[in-house]
Design a protein around this motif. Structure first.
Motif, PDB file in Angstrom:
ATOM      1  N   GLN A  78      12.032  16.924 -21.385  1.00 20.68           N
ATOM      2  CA  GLN A  78      13.038  15.986 -20.882  1.00 20.68           C
ATOM      3  C   GLN A  78      13.441  16.350 -19.452  1.00 20.68           C
ATOM      4  N   GLY A  79      13.546  17.654 -19.198  1.00 18.36           N
ATOM      5  CA  GLY A  79      13.893  18.104 -17.849  1.00 18.36           C
ATOM      6  C   GLY A  79      12.826  17.694 -16.844  1.00 18.36           C
ATOM      7  N   TYR A  80      11.560  17.907 -17.229  1.00 19.42           N
ATOM      8  CA  TYR A  80      10.470  17.495 -16.342  1.00 19.42           C
ATOM      9  C   TYR A  80      10.492  15.979 -16.129  1.00 19.42           C
ATOM     10  N   ALA A  81      10.751  15.239 -17.214  1.00 15.70           N
ATOM     11  CA  ALA A  81      10.787  13.777 -17.103  1.00 15.70           C
ATOM     12  C   ALA A  81      11.929  13.348 -16.172  1.00 15.70           C
ATOM     13  N   GLU A  82      13.092  13.996 -16.327  1.00 13.81           N
ATOM     14  CA  GLU A  82      14.229  13.668 -15.454  1.00 13.81           C
ATOM     15  C   GLU A  82      13.913  14.019 -14.005  1.00 13.81           C
ATOM     16  N   VAL A  83      13.289  15.173 -13.792  1.00 14.08           N
ATOM     17  CA  VAL A  83      12.936  15.591 -12.426  1.00 14.08           C
ATOM     18  C   VAL A  83      11.931  14.602 -11.837  1.00 14.08           C
ATOM     19  N   GLU A  84      10.945  14.236 -12.664  1.00 18.85           N
ATOM     20  CA  GLU A  84       9.926  13.280 -12.181  1.00 18.85           C
ATOM     21  C   GLU A  84      10.566  11.936 -11.868  1.00 18.85           C
ATOM     22  N   SER A  85      11.462  11.475 -12.741  1.00 20.44           N
ATOM     23  CA  SER A  85      12.147  10.204 -12.520  1.00 20.44           C
ATOM     24  C   SER A  85      12.987  10.270 -11.246  1.00 20.44           C
ATOM     25  N   LYS A 141      10.724  10.241  -8.234  1.00 17.79           N
ATOM     26  CA  LYS A 141      10.227   8.890  -7.943  1.00 17.79           C
ATOM     27  C   LYS A 141      11.328   8.032  -7.318  1.00 17.79           C
ATOM     28  N   ARG A 142      12.549   8.183  -7.861  1.00 20.62           N
ATOM     29  CA  ARG A 142      13.663   7.409  -7.295  1.00 20.62           C
ATOM     30  C   ARG A 142      13.910   7.805  -5.838  1.00 20.62           C
ATOM     31  N   VAL A 143      13.927   9.130  -5.578  1.00 24.67           N
ATOM     32  CA  VAL A 143      14.148   9.608  -4.208  1.00 24.67           C
ATOM     33  C   VAL A 143      12.996   9.177  -3.312  1.00 24.67           C
TER      34      VAL A 143
END
Length: 156
Positions: free
Chosen positions: A104-111, A114-116
């Motif tokens: 979940q942490g990796y997914a949040e970081v990836e998200s 991507k947003r940034v």
């Protein structure tokens, strides 16, 4: 003869005394002695039986204690085994939860990345348009700006 008569009288008295004792005194005495001997023999036999029973009871008690100790050890072993199983289950659940949290942490970081990245693309495109406007010296209309920005974002 007087002496003989006294002696014979004493002998007859003694004989009568002995017969009286044998008939009336000795049988109850002998019976009392025999009863006492029987009571003593019975008491000794009872004591031996009690002693044997005590020994048997002691052996049985020791066997029961040994069985109880074995049963207690088995219960302790089962409890330790179950504790280890529970610990392994908890460790496995913790590892699964840890992996899920990391994922979940990796997914949040990836998200977030991507947003940034998308924000940067939009800002870069806006800066590129602003730079192009300064270079060209005129303002491009909003629809054209939007179209150009979308193309630049897609290329970046």
């Amino acid at each position: 003869m007087n002496l003989n008569a006294t002696l014979i009288g004493q002998l007859i008295a003694f004989a009568l005394f002995v017969m009286f004792c044998m008939k009336y005194v000795w049988p109850p005495l002998i019976k009392a002695i025999e009863d006492r001997q029987a009571n003593i023999a019975n008491a000794l036999a009872s004591a031996e039986a009690a002693k044997k029973e005590q020994a048997d009871t002691k052996v049985l008690a020791e066997e029961e204690i040994s069985k109880a100790k074995l049963q207690a050890q088995e219960i302790i072993d089962l409890a330790n085994k179950r504790r280890n199983e529970v610990l392994e289950e908890v460790k496995a659940e913790a590892e699964t939860l840890k992996a899920k949290i990391i994922e979940q942490g990796y997914a949040e970081v990836e998200s977030e990345r991507k947003r940034v990245q998308e924000e940067l693309r939009v800002k870069v495109a806006s800066l590129a348009i602003a730079g192009a406007e300064k270079i060209v010296g005129r303002t491009i209309d909003e629809a054209a700006n939007s179209d150009i920005i979308d193309k630049l974002v897609a290329e970046l």
